[in-house]
Design a protein around this motif. Structure first.
Motif, PDB file in Angstrom:
ATOM      1  N   GLY A  16     -33.143   5.467 -14.342  1.00 19.80           N
ATOM      2  CA  GLY A  16     -34.333   5.189 -14.946  1.00 19.80           C
ATOM      3  C   GLY A  16     -32.938   4.882 -16.340  1.00 19.80           C
ATOM      4  N   VAL A  17     -31.835   5.292 -15.851  1.00 24.17           N
ATOM      5  CA  VAL A  17     -30.374   5.061 -17.638  1.00 24.17           C
ATOM      6  C   VAL A  17     -30.442   3.340 -16.857  1.00 24.17           C
ATOM      7  N   GLN A  18     -30.217   3.576 -15.869  1.00 24.26           N
ATOM      8  CA  GLN A  18     -29.811   2.046 -14.366  1.00 24.26           C
ATOM      9  C   GLN A  18     -30.693   0.650 -15.545  1.00 24.26           C
ATOM     10  N   GLY A  19     -32.227   0.965 -16.039  1.00 16.71           N
ATOM     11  CA  GLY A  19     -32.931   0.558 -16.307  1.00 16.71           C
ATOM     12  C   GLY A  19     -34.129  -0.503 -15.504  1.00 16.71           C
ATOM     13  N   LYS A  20     -33.641   0.554 -14.209  1.00 16.20           N
ATOM     14  CA  LYS A  20     -34.290   0.101 -12.624  1.00 16.20           C
ATOM     15  C   LYS A  20     -36.074   0.376 -12.924  1.00 16.20           C
ATOM     16  N   SER A  21     -36.934  -0.678 -11.923  1.00 17.44           N
ATOM     17  CA  SER A  21     -38.416  -0.412 -12.035  1.00 17.44           C
ATOM     18  C   SER A  21     -38.712   1.315 -11.443  1.00 17.44           C
ATOM     19  N   GLN A  22     -39.546   1.602 -11.735  1.00 17.94           N
ATOM     20  CA  GLN A  22     -40.594   2.690 -11.358  1.00 17.94           C
ATOM     21  C   GLN A  22     -40.988   2.775 -10.438  1.00 17.94           C
ATOM     22  N   ASP A  23     -40.949   1.302 -10.080  1.00 15.54           N
ATOM     23  CA  ASP A  23     -41.640   0.894  -8.413  1.00 15.54           C
ATOM     24  C   ASP A  23     -40.530   1.385  -7.449  1.00 15.54           C
ATOM     25  N   SER A  24     -39.539   1.830  -7.737  1.00 14.64           N
ATOM     26  CA  SER A  24     -38.280   1.469  -6.586  1.00 14.64           C
ATOM     27  C   SER A  24     -38.525   3.259  -6.176  1.00 14.64           C
ATOM     28  N   CYS A  25     -39.147   4.387  -6.464  1.00 11.92           N
ATOM     29  CA  CYS A  25     -39.102   5.631  -5.970  1.00 11.92           C
ATOM     30  C   CYS A  25     -39.557   5.969  -4.452  1.00 11.92           C
ATOM     31  N   PRO A  26     -37.945   6.169  -4.030  1.00  9.03           N
ATOM     32  CA  PRO A  26     -38.222   6.397  -2.414  1.00  9.03           C
ATOM     33  C   PRO A  26     -38.728   7.127  -1.923  1.00  9.03           C
ATOM     34  N   PHE A  27     -39.050   8.269  -2.433  1.00 13.82           N
ATOM     35  CA  PHE A  27     -39.692   9.161  -2.148  1.00 13.82           C
ATOM     36  C   PHE A  27     -41.435   9.113  -1.490  1.00 13.82           C
ATOM     37  N   ASN A  28     -42.186   9.833  -0.349  1.00 13.15           N
ATOM     38  CA  ASN A  28     -42.943   9.751  -0.109  1.00 13.15           C
ATOM     39  C   ASN A  28     -43.668  10.645  -0.349  1.00 13.15           C
TER      40      ASN A  28
END
Length: 71
Positions: free
Chosen positions: A20-32
């Protein structure tokens, strides 16, 4: 001496915060899993709020260390 592993849910939160601090998208979540994903998203939301508030670079690292000390 052996180091204890950190709680996986805490790690998910911290990774989400960093993204989040790096400005990445929420879609990059690696957890299932539901619990891991929820903790990651909670961290991501707080990280985005800090990103918008200007806590980037060194001040963001300082804030992350504060959260680790409290949690």
């Amino acid at each position: 001496m052996r180091r204890l592993k950190r709680d996986p849910m805490e790690r998910a939160y911290l990774r989400g915060y960093q993204n989040g601090v790096q400005g990445k998208s929420q879609d990059s979540c690696p957890f299932n899993s539901t619990a891991g994903r929820q903790n990651w998203i909670n961290g991501w939301r707080e990280g985005r709020a800090d990103h918008w508030a200007g806590f980037t670079g060194i001040s963001g690292v300082h804030r992350l260390n504060e959260m680790r000390a409290v949690g």
